[in-house]
Design an enzyme around this catalytic site. Sequence first.
Site, PDB file in Angstrom:
ATOM      1  N   SER C  48       0.874  -1.162   0.000  1.00 37.20           N
ATOM      2  CA  SER C  48       0.000   0.000   0.000  1.00 37.20           C
ATOM      3  C   SER C  48       0.915   1.215   0.000  1.00 37.20           C
ATOM      4  CB  SER C  48      -0.885  -0.037   1.253  1.00 37.20           C
ATOM      5  OG  SER C  48      -1.944   0.874   1.133  1.00 37.20           O
ATOM      6  N   GLU C  49       0.852   2.042  -1.029  1.00 32.39           N
ATOM      7  CA  GLU C  49       1.920   3.049  -1.191  1.00 32.39           C
ATOM      8  C   GLU C  49       1.902   4.129  -0.118  1.00 32.39           C
ATOM      9  OE1 GLU C  49      -0.504   2.636  -3.462  1.00 32.39           O
ATOM     10  OE2 GLU C  49      -1.032   4.522  -4.465  1.00 32.39           O
TER      11      GLU C  49
END
Lengths: 217, 217, 220, 220
Positions: C48-49
Amino acid sequence: MSKIVSMEHALENLKDGMTVMIGGFLGCGNPHKIIDAIIEKGIKDLTIIANDTAFPDIGLGKLIVNKQVKKVITSHIGTNPETGKQMNAGETEVVLVPQGTLAEQVRAGGAGLGGFLTPTGVGTIVEEGKKKIEIDGKEYLLELPVRADIALIAGSKVDKKGNIYYNQSTRNFNPLMAMAADTVIVEAEELVKVGEIDPNDVMTPNIFVDYIVRGEE
Amino acid sequence: MSKIVSMEHALENLKDGMTVMIGGFLGCGNPHKIIDAIIEKGIKDLTIIANDTAFPDIGLGKLIVNKQVKKVITSHIGTNPETGKQMNAGETEVVLVPQGTLAEQVRAGGAGLGGFLTPTGVGTIVEEGKKKIEIDGKEYLLELPVRADIALIAGSKVDKKGNIYYNQSTRNFNPLMAMAADTVIVEAEELVKVGEIDPNDVMTPNIFVDYIVRGEE
Amino acid sequence: MDKNKIKEIIAKRVAKELKDGDVVNLGIGLPTMVANYIPDDIDVIFQSENGFVGLGTAPNEGEENKDLTNAGGQYVTIKPGAAFFDSATSFSIIRGGHVDATILGALQVDEKGNLANWMIPGKMVPGMGGAMDLVVGAKKVIVAMTHTAKGNPKILKECNLPLTAAGQVNLIVTEMAVIKVTDEGLVLMELGPEATIDDVKAATDADLIISDNLRKMDVD
Amino acid sequence: MDKNKIKEIIAKRVAKELKDGDVVNLGIGLPTMVANYIPDDIDVIFQSENGFVGLGTAPNEGEENKDLTNAGGQYVTIKPGAAFFDSATSFSIIRGGHVDATILGALQVDEKGNLANWMIPGKMVPGMGGAMDLVVGAKKVIVAMTHTAKGNPKILKECNLPLTAAGQVNLIVTEMAVIKVTDEGLVLMELGPEATIDDVKAATDADLIISDNLRKMDVD
């Protein structure tokens, strides 16, 4: 597939002539058991990237004494007289890099950056052969990323997926190098169950680790 | 001298027209209480550097809705329609930056680097006006560091010296911004005694923090 | 086909591209659905950036955690072995080639593997978020999208919207086709459950090379 | 003066340059002694470039911790409120101007504030370690050294050894003098307990401007 392997299995990845990053700072945070195994196996002509060459009888310094290293890229060799001796005798090539630049080069190697501009080394022999770029009237050196075939890492706690926790000043170059090599082998001082390291406190996420070897006494 | 101050005292440092970094990602990790106090005080013409403009009624998005912002440097405005509306109306200037580039620019601002080379944005409108440098046959954009007058940070646990621990995904831009501003104010969700955060687990060392305000309910 | 069926076909087919141990970033919207179709016997690590690896499913109602959201701002959970980090590290992971695959939607894709998915000038300018870094940095870029938008082709000879990245797309998966981007051009590899070669050609503006091994999409 | 007395004078005088809340990096050797002379009523935070702030004193015998060493490889302790980090962060702190003062030894310093302290070609090449970054990044660079080496001046018109950094030194503290580096040149600010102006001039190769406020060094 489990990442936990025997030392023998892990070291099959390390061949003569490879470029190897070794975490640690004057021996603190060096993967001592892996180093001993490399000595035993007699792997040679290595190019070592490390903060320093430790001491003749401690940590990666032993690889220098045992003449398994053809080139070192490092910030300091003063604590291991053997490195200087081999350098002066033309036996080992030594490339000296400012410590902050070396740390940032390794980081850039792992971070997919093409380079960075640092003020360190401007006006010294470190700038030789490097591009200088002026930003807002200040001069910087363009330094390039560094990567290795293998990174040898020492983790204080490692879980079975490969998440790593480094205790105190053992951290130093370890998490940076774990991101900047094609293959990453971590020596686990303590091997723990998944979940024993709080996800907030993981310092090297498991995705970087290929092999875990046991480093317990 | 204690770093723990009243909100009023802390906000004396924030003047109309200043450039302000605000930690957080779509509201998660925004310093909510500080934002509310800025709204109450009516500080205006701010230039905001932040990952996004959150939502109209959550986090720093409220500053946009309240028209206290003259310029935003950010990677995403899609979740706050008011930002786009003000941009189209010519009321608020919006500079869109790839998220990884923005994170790295903030880091470079705190790390004393003159810039860095990234492959992100090559061949797109992001490259307009930027220097392109080729390294080993690959093109990179030279991106410059970013700094701010003030950084507004949200810490899950903050000790009285200013050491910060961020819980889970609240971390995001907070530790980077804490290094890249002249003055740093942290909102402590939980204020703890020195020693309650293990020195290994500190994510922003106390040396970066100037003021601590209480964020507890 | 109804919208949900279309999405299901695309997500199921994309899921088959992922291997045990892969680190994968899923874009917002349709790509998120891919997680639902990963076989139980393989372990895919979702990144998840906004700052972690080990993204899990959505939380049960009432169990939301305000400190744990994904890059779309939604409440999520983590799996055992997850790890959190800051945004600079997150994009070091992305840009540094440590993400095996990124799966994202598109407004347009073209014959050269160019991708446009972040703005329509004068109309919609949400910003690129992390997409430009993801598309440049991930080892494999998979576009997961409906084949057309309101009947208009999205797979073009040349994108005319501002690009997200040039020449980075590797694979396009739609409800009608699986198309590989090669140096020779776009190669039609698989046909959707209800599509013929002519259907795909009619719905595609770009030239298509028909693979010698053309087969039906496996979306069981 | 005997060697220990010389070191004590220098360390005591340097300690007076530090203020409450300062972040300070001490080089190996003589600079390390500065920590012994910080008054109890001020809180100076020592940075250790191998990865922490909050460096404390040496441990008691038998209480050494193998995981806690300083940048010289010696066992150390930490103070309450310490924080550990990796080498990239450590040098972000250093290069980014977050260290208020760095105190280090020198082989040579010159009128322009140039410093040479990392190698003697053909003789001694230990490497620069973190010195180049420290000298460029710290807000204040204080050279703490004996005034001469084997009777030879170390404060020169121009360094002839390879530089550590150009024009970064702010203050030179020796047992004989406190000398400020200014755009006009080196200004003699203070005299050591046993030194006269003529003594200092005789032991210095560089030109010295005598400060109007010249006074005795305070080393109580």
